[in-house]
Scaffold this active site. Structure first.
Site, PDB file in Angstrom:
ATOM      1  N   LYS A 111       0.836  -1.198   0.000  1.00  0.00           N
ATOM      2  CA  LYS A 111       0.000   0.000   0.000  1.00  0.00           C
ATOM      3  C   LYS A 111       0.869   1.245   0.000  1.00  0.00           C
ATOM      4  CE  LYS A 111      -4.568  -0.803   1.190  1.00  0.00           C
ATOM      5  NZ  LYS A 111      -5.273  -1.788   1.396  1.00  0.00           N
ATOM      6  N   LYS A 192      -5.867 -13.011  -9.581  1.00  0.00           N
ATOM      7  CA  LYS A 192      -6.678 -13.710  -8.576  1.00  0.00           C
ATOM      8  C   LYS A 192      -8.159 -13.316  -8.691  1.00  0.00           C
ATOM      9  CE  LYS A 192      -6.872 -13.418  -3.727  1.00  0.00           C
ATOM     10  NZ  LYS A 192      -6.297 -13.321  -2.396  1.00  0.00           N
ATOM     11  N   LYS A 195     -13.190  -9.884  -5.275  1.00  0.00           N
ATOM     12  CA  LYS A 195     -14.385  -9.033  -5.277  1.00  0.00           C
ATOM     13  C   LYS A 195     -14.067  -7.642  -5.810  1.00  0.00           C
ATOM     14  CE  LYS A 195     -13.285  -9.102  -0.496  1.00  0.00           C
ATOM     15  NZ  LYS A 195     -13.449 -10.058   0.560  1.00  0.00           N
TER      16      LYS A 195
HETATM   17  P1  AMP Z   1     -10.317 -11.881   1.243  1.00  0.00           P
HETATM   18  O1  AMP Z   1     -11.653 -11.946   0.636  1.00  0.00           O
HETATM   19  O2  AMP Z   1      -9.240 -11.490   0.279  1.00  0.00           O
HETATM   20  O3  AMP Z   1     -10.285 -11.117   2.546  1.00  0.00           O
HETATM   21  O4  AMP Z   1      -9.948 -13.376   1.641  1.00  0.00           O
HETATM   22  C1  AMP Z   1     -10.676 -14.153   2.546  1.00  0.00           C
HETATM   23  C2  AMP Z   1     -10.167 -15.571   2.475  1.00  0.00           C
HETATM   24  O5  AMP Z   1     -10.467 -16.153   1.189  1.00  0.00           O
HETATM   25  C3  AMP Z   1      -8.654 -15.699   2.653  1.00  0.00           C
HETATM   26  O6  AMP Z   1      -8.353 -16.878   3.379  1.00  0.00           O
HETATM   27  C4  AMP Z   1      -8.147 -15.793   1.229  1.00  0.00           C
HETATM   28  O7  AMP Z   1      -6.921 -16.458   1.135  1.00  0.00           O
HETATM   29  C5  AMP Z   1      -9.278 -16.572   0.535  1.00  0.00           C
HETATM   30  N1  AMP Z   1      -9.361 -16.178  -0.886  1.00  0.00           N
HETATM   31  C6  AMP Z   1      -9.690 -14.957  -1.382  1.00  0.00           C
HETATM   32  N2  AMP Z   1      -9.669 -14.949  -2.726  1.00  0.00           N
HETATM   33  C7  AMP Z   1      -9.306 -16.207  -3.101  1.00  0.00           C
HETATM   34  C8  AMP Z   1      -9.079 -16.837  -4.377  1.00  0.00           C
HETATM   35  N3  AMP Z   1      -9.236 -16.183  -5.524  1.00  0.00           N
HETATM   36  N4  AMP Z   1      -8.715 -18.130  -4.372  1.00  0.00           N
HETATM   37  C9  AMP Z   1      -8.556 -18.823  -3.222  1.00  0.00           C
HETATM   38  N5  AMP Z   1      -8.732 -18.283  -1.996  1.00  0.00           N
HETATM   39  C10 AMP Z   1      -9.104 -16.989  -1.929  1.00  0.00           C
END
Ligand code: AMP
Ligand code: TRP
Length: 328
Positions: A111, A192, A195
């Site tokens: 960041k 990746k 959202k």
């Molecule tokens: P986040 O939504 O980035 O806060 O992630 C929440 C959880 O979901 C964390 O454990 C991430 O590692 C997992 N996660 C988020 N995006 C992905 C993705 N594209 N593939 C696999 N795991 C994900």
């Protein structure tokens, strides 16, 4: 039973990547470990939150976990903000840490490198996370790859505390899923699935309309080779679809490659679209049930009731050791 703990941030809509990378593994652990799972709503405050949206995202996240099969009889599920000991131990952890080691955390550094304006919360984020973990003395902390560094810092802080005062904390181990740890965007499979992706077509949301989610699978980017094999370097699109398929069906990637020898991408995608559609249908049906009445509130209250004495006991021990407590 060994203890496991993890926290999830209630920011944004839940994606298929979240489901495969985090929710599904948690559910598979609940029979083998004594689990504590909390909604890291204090951590979500490091970026500005619209209050109404934060409330909605928090409820949705919990509802999706329950709908997907997290069993509140087996798992202690609670809100971080309901157990005040998190913030209090967080302060002691902040005081135990050095500026330099926090400065090295990639989440902050990335960041800072972008030149964005950064809240102080982002900087001290890992010390609060250390407190979240150490209050419960878990052996394992399942996290995504990006969070591994924070668990390692937690170990350093725990070890520092143990040496400075006396043996108090278990040194926790990060547990990073091997399969499905990184589901990619359907339109841009080198990125990746997230959202925050600009193109909604590349990201499937758990609460998406089921037909829309199937369309997103059918229009996923592939390649012109025409054979279904796992090769993330040269065939990122098909490899990503294979990984989603394997994770949701419980089959291995080699099994799937074998099954689709000679088949076209259309057939393969159609089968996968059905599987994804079925998952979403099931979760959404349960989602409607768990969001009725006061079910979620009751679970959270019960979770806080179970988590509080554990956290309180650890904090009391810490405060005795460091000289904060002067009477019992
Ligand atoms: P986040 O939504 O980035 O806060 O992630 C929440 C959880 O979901 C964390 O454990 C991430 O590692 C997992 N996660 C988020 N995006 C992905 C993705 N594209 N593939 C696999 N795991 C994900
Ligand atoms: N930082 C984690 C994330 O961004 C969420 C989190 C907060 C967490 N406290 C935790 C994860 C403690 C594991 C353990 O996803």
């Amino acid at each position: 039973m060994e203890r496991m703990l993890s926290g999830i941030k209630p920011t944004g809509r839940v994606t298929l990547g979240n489901y495969i990378g985090a929710i599904k593994p948690f559910i598979s652990y609940q029979d083998e470990y004594e689990m504590f799972i909390f909604i890291a709503n204090l951590h979500s405050m490091t970026i500005t939150q619209e209050p109404k949206e934060l409330r909605k995202n928090t409820r949705d996240l919990i509802a999706i976990y329950l709908a997907a099969g997290l069993d509140p009889e087996k798992v202690t599920l609670f809100l971080q903000s309901d157990v005040h000991e998190h913030a209090q131990l967080g302060w002691y952890m902040t005081c135990l840490s050095g500026m330099g080691e926090l400065y090295r955390m990639t989440q902050y550094k990335d960041k800072a490198a972008k030149g964005e304006s950064i809240g102080t919360g982002i900087y001290v984020y890992p010390t609060l996370m250390a407190a979240d973990i150490l209050l419960y003395n878990p052996q394992y902390v399942p996290v995504g790859e990006d969070q591994k560094q924070h668990v390692e810092l937690t170990r350093d802080l725990a070890d520092r505390f143990n040496r400075r005062y006396s043996e108090t904390f278990v040194l926790p181990e990060p547990l990073v899923a091997k399969v499905g740890g990184r589901i990619m965007d359907l339109q841009n499979p080198t990125k990746k699935m997230s959202k925050s992706s600009s193109d909604g077509k590349g990201c499937i949301y758990i609460l998406d309309d089921v037909n829309l989610s199937k369309k997103k699978i059918m229009s996923a980017v592939t390649d012109s080779e025409g054979s279904i094999r796992f090769d993330p370097e040269n065939k990122p699109g098909i490899s990503n679809l294979l990984e989603i398929y394997a994770s949701l069906s419980g089959r291995t990637i080699p099994e799937l490659e074998q099954r689709y020898v000679g088949a076209g991408y259309g057939t393969f995608k159609k089968d996968l679209a059905e599987i994804v559609g079925q998952y979403l249908t099931d979760i959404q049906t349960r989602y409607k049930e768990v969001t009725q009445g006061s079910y979620i509130d009751d679970i959270l209250k019960e979770g806080a009731r179970k988590a509080t004495p554990v956290a309180r006991k650890t904090l009391a021990k810490v405060e005795r050791k460091i000289g904060i407590t002067i009477y019992k």
